[in-house]
Design a protein around this motif. Structure first.
Motif, PDB file in Angstrom:
ATOM      1  N   ASP A  85      45.568  52.021  39.073  1.00 42.38           N
ATOM      2  CA  ASP A  85      44.949  50.722  38.809  1.00 42.38           C
ATOM      3  C   ASP A  85      44.675  50.051  40.150  1.00 42.38           C
ATOM      4  O   ASP A  85      45.582  49.565  40.814  1.00 42.38           O
ATOM      5  N   TYR A  86      43.405  50.039  40.529  1.00 41.54           N
ATOM      6  CA  TYR A  86      42.987  49.543  41.837  1.00 41.54           C
ATOM      7  C   TYR A  86      42.256  48.207  41.754  1.00 41.54           C
ATOM      8  O   TYR A  86      41.439  47.881  42.622  1.00 41.54           O
ATOM      9  N   HIS A  87      42.568  47.431  40.727  1.00 47.80           N
ATOM     10  CA  HIS A  87      42.011  46.066  40.654  1.00 47.80           C
ATOM     11  C   HIS A  87      42.996  45.215  39.878  1.00 47.80           C
ATOM     12  O   HIS A  87      42.976  45.172  38.648  1.00 47.80           O
ATOM     13  N   THR A  88      43.872  44.500  40.604  1.00 48.15           N
ATOM     14  CA  THR A  88      44.894  43.659  39.976  1.00 48.15           C
ATOM     15  C   THR A  88      45.071  42.381  40.790  1.00 48.15           C
ATOM     16  O   THR A  88      44.830  42.359  42.002  1.00 48.15           O
ATOM     17  N   HIS A  89      45.518  41.339  40.099  1.00 44.62           N
ATOM     18  CA  HIS A  89      45.692  40.032  40.739  1.00 44.62           C
ATOM     19  C   HIS A  89      47.078  39.473  40.460  1.00 44.62           C
ATOM     20  O   HIS A  89      47.613  39.624  39.357  1.00 44.62           O
ATOM     21  N   SER A  90      47.614  38.804  41.463  1.00 46.45           N
ATOM     22  CA  SER A  90      48.937  38.190  41.351  1.00 46.45           C
ATOM     23  C   SER A  90      48.815  36.688  41.585  1.00 46.45           C
ATOM     24  O   SER A  90      47.724  36.136  41.679  1.00 46.45           O
ATOM     25  N   CYS A  91      49.962  36.038  41.726  1.00 42.71           N
ATOM     26  CA  CYS A  91      49.994  34.594  41.960  1.00 42.71           C
ATOM     27  C   CYS A  91      49.378  34.199  43.295  1.00 42.71           C
ATOM     28  O   CYS A  91      49.214  32.997  43.568  1.00 42.71           O
ATOM     29  N   CYS A  92      49.016  35.167  44.122  1.00 44.07           N
ATOM     30  CA  CYS A  92      48.291  34.858  45.355  1.00 44.07           C
ATOM     31  C   CYS A  92      46.797  34.708  45.096  1.00 44.07           C
ATOM     32  O   CYS A  92      46.035  34.438  46.030  1.00 44.07           O
ATOM     33  N   SER A  93      46.389  34.910  43.849  1.00 45.79           N
ATOM     34  CA  SER A  93      45.032  34.581  43.416  1.00 45.79           C
ATOM     35  C   SER A  93      45.083  33.243  42.673  1.00 45.79           C
ATOM     36  O   SER A  93      46.053  32.969  41.967  1.00 45.79           O
ATOM     37  N   PRO A  94      44.041  32.421  42.776  1.00 48.39           N
ATOM     38  CA  PRO A  94      44.081  31.106  42.134  1.00 48.39           C
ATOM     39  C   PRO A  94      44.061  31.159  40.614  1.00 48.39           C
ATOM     40  O   PRO A  94      44.376  30.157  39.970  1.00 48.39           O
ATOM     41  N   ASP A  95      43.716  32.312  40.035  1.00 45.36           N
ATOM     42  CA  ASP A  95      43.623  32.416  38.578  1.00 45.36           C
ATOM     43  C   ASP A  95      44.732  33.272  37.969  1.00 45.36           C
ATOM     44  O   ASP A  95      44.588  33.806  36.870  1.00 45.36           O
ATOM     45  N   SER A  96      45.845  33.413  38.683  1.00 44.92           N
ATOM     46  CA  SER A  96      46.979  34.180  38.170  1.00 44.92           C
ATOM     47  C   SER A  96      48.288  33.499  38.567  1.00 44.92           C
ATOM     48  O   SER A  96      48.367  32.840  39.606  1.00 44.92           O
ATOM     49  N   THR A  97      49.310  33.682  37.737  1.00 39.27           N
ATOM     50  CA  THR A  97      50.650  33.177  38.054  1.00 39.27           C
ATOM     51  C   THR A  97      51.662  34.316  38.145  1.00 39.27           C
ATOM     52  O   THR A  97      52.868  34.072  38.254  1.00 39.27           O
ATOM     53  N   ALA A  98      51.180  35.555  38.093  1.00 43.94           N
ATOM     54  CA  ALA A  98      52.068  36.720  38.032  1.00 43.94           C
ATOM     55  C   ALA A  98      52.655  37.062  39.396  1.00 43.94           C
ATOM     56  O   ALA A  98      51.946  37.060  40.404  1.00 43.94           O
ATOM     57  N   ARG A  99      53.934  37.362  39.421  1.00 44.08           N
ATOM     58  CA  ARG A  99      54.542  37.873  40.644  1.00 44.08           C
ATOM     59  C   ARG A  99      54.183  39.341  40.803  1.00 44.08           C
ATOM     60  O   ARG A  99      54.153  40.097  39.830  1.00 44.08           O
ATOM     61  N   LEU A 100      53.941  39.762  42.031  1.00 40.14           N
ATOM     62  CA  LEU A 100      53.595  41.156  42.271  1.00 40.14           C
ATOM     63  C   LEU A 100      54.718  42.088  41.817  1.00 40.14           C
ATOM     64  O   LEU A 100      54.462  43.175  41.292  1.00 40.14           O
ATOM     65  N   GLU A 101      55.959  41.677  41.989  1.00 44.49           N
ATOM     66  CA  GLU A 101      57.073  42.514  41.541  1.00 44.49           C
ATOM     67  C   GLU A 101      56.985  42.799  40.044  1.00 44.49           C
ATOM     68  O   GLU A 101      57.292  43.899  39.585  1.00 44.49           O
ATOM     69  N   ASP A 102      56.558  41.796  39.275  1.00 48.55           N
ATOM     70  CA  ASP A 102      56.417  41.995  37.832  1.00 48.55           C
ATOM     71  C   ASP A 102      55.224  42.888  37.508  1.00 48.55           C
ATOM     72  O   ASP A 102      55.262  43.650  36.536  1.00 48.55           O
ATOM     73  N   MET A 103      54.177  42.808  38.312  1.00 47.53           N
ATOM     74  CA  MET A 103      53.022  43.693  38.114  1.00 47.53           C
ATOM     75  C   MET A 103      53.423  45.146  38.395  1.00 47.53           C
ATOM     76  O   MET A 103      52.992  46.071  37.700  1.00 47.53           O
TER      77      MET A 103
END
Length: 267
Positions: free
Chosen positions: A5-23
């Motif tokens: 999966d080479y297209h993902t967004h985390s809380c470092c994107s303005p439209d996500s609140t997900a932590r990268l660890e959780d991704m």
């Protein structure tokens, strides 16, 4: 099956609140072998105004913490989704040179500055004519982007359709854009870049069949797969179907990236 999966967004994107660890944990649950985090870096805001400074610190801090969370099962890579690079090529080149990136998606999320620069998400698709006017501008911007070297894969070529059809309820196709698509794909191939199959969380897979078929007929080989997940629940969604579609449209391999250089994975 080797799934990436080479297209993902985390809380470092303005439209996500997900932590990268959780991704990363979600990637393990989904059976992925590689997860590339590609947070947004757009050169225009939602109204088309140039954005100011860019701070790599939160992205890098999060990446270093999460990198080992995949263990031996999931390789975690550092990427970026660079939006509107053609509006300021010098700044775009400087941004991607400032971090140890493995992969860069080149995307268009806004109308051109000449057309007002508004983000596609906020446009009023009140008529089919408005949709096609937007697409005219979109493909011109995409062609401008292909002339640059600051990206590795051209992002979600069919992107505006998710708002025109999925939200506004139209049935817009790209049938009238055959010449533009041909130019776009030929430019990608000539410049050694890739296209991505962006599944939009599993909602857009079959939509890619005609583009993949034409890309393959033109001699295109470099393809990546991505879910465009903005939350753990969408990580990996549609990726196995995308891999199956690649086989069905004549591909025998797809691409992964290391330090912005492609490597091959056999299908």
């Amino acid at each position: 099956m080797y799934l990436t999966d080479y297209h993902t967004h985390s809380c470092c994107s303005p439209d996500s609140t997900a932590r990268l660890e959780d991704m990363v944990r979600a990637a393990r649950r989904a059976g992925l072998r590689e997860l590339c985090t590609t947070d947004h870096c757009d050169l225009q805001d939602e109204n088309g105004a140039p954005l100011g400074g860019w701070d790599w610190t939160p992205i890098l801090d999060q990446y270093w913490r999460a990198r080992d969370k995949g263990g031996s099962e999931v390789k975690v890579l550092l990427g970026l989704e660079l939006g509107g690079a053609y509006t300021d090529p010098g700044r775009a080149e400087a941004l991607v040179a400032a971090a140890p990136l493995d992969f860069v998606i080149g995307s268009i999320h806004n109308l051109s500055p000449e057309a007002g620069g508004r983000d596609f998400f906020y446009l009023d698709y009140r008529s089919e004519e408005a949709c096609y006017t937007t697409l005219d501008d979109y493909f011109a911007s995409m062609l401008a982007l292909t002339r640059l070297d600051c990206y590795d894969a051209l992002g979600h070529i069919i992107y505006p359709l998710r708002y025109m059809n999925g939200r506004a309820g139209w049935h817009i196709t790209l049938d009238r854009y055959g010449d533009q698509l041909d130019q776009l794909l030929r430019a990608v191939i000539q410049n050694g870049k890739a296209i991505e199959v962006n599944t939009h969380g599993g909602r857009e897979v079959e939509d890619w069949r005609p583009i993949l078929r034409h890309y393959h007929q033109l001699g295109g080989e470099l393809v990546t797969t991505g879910s465009d997940a903005h939350s753990p629940g969408n990580v990996g969604r549609g990726i196995s179907q995308a891999v199956a579609l690649l086989r069905e449209t004549g591909f025998h391999r797809f691409a992964v990236y290391r330090k912005r250089r492609p490597e091959w994975i056999k299908l």
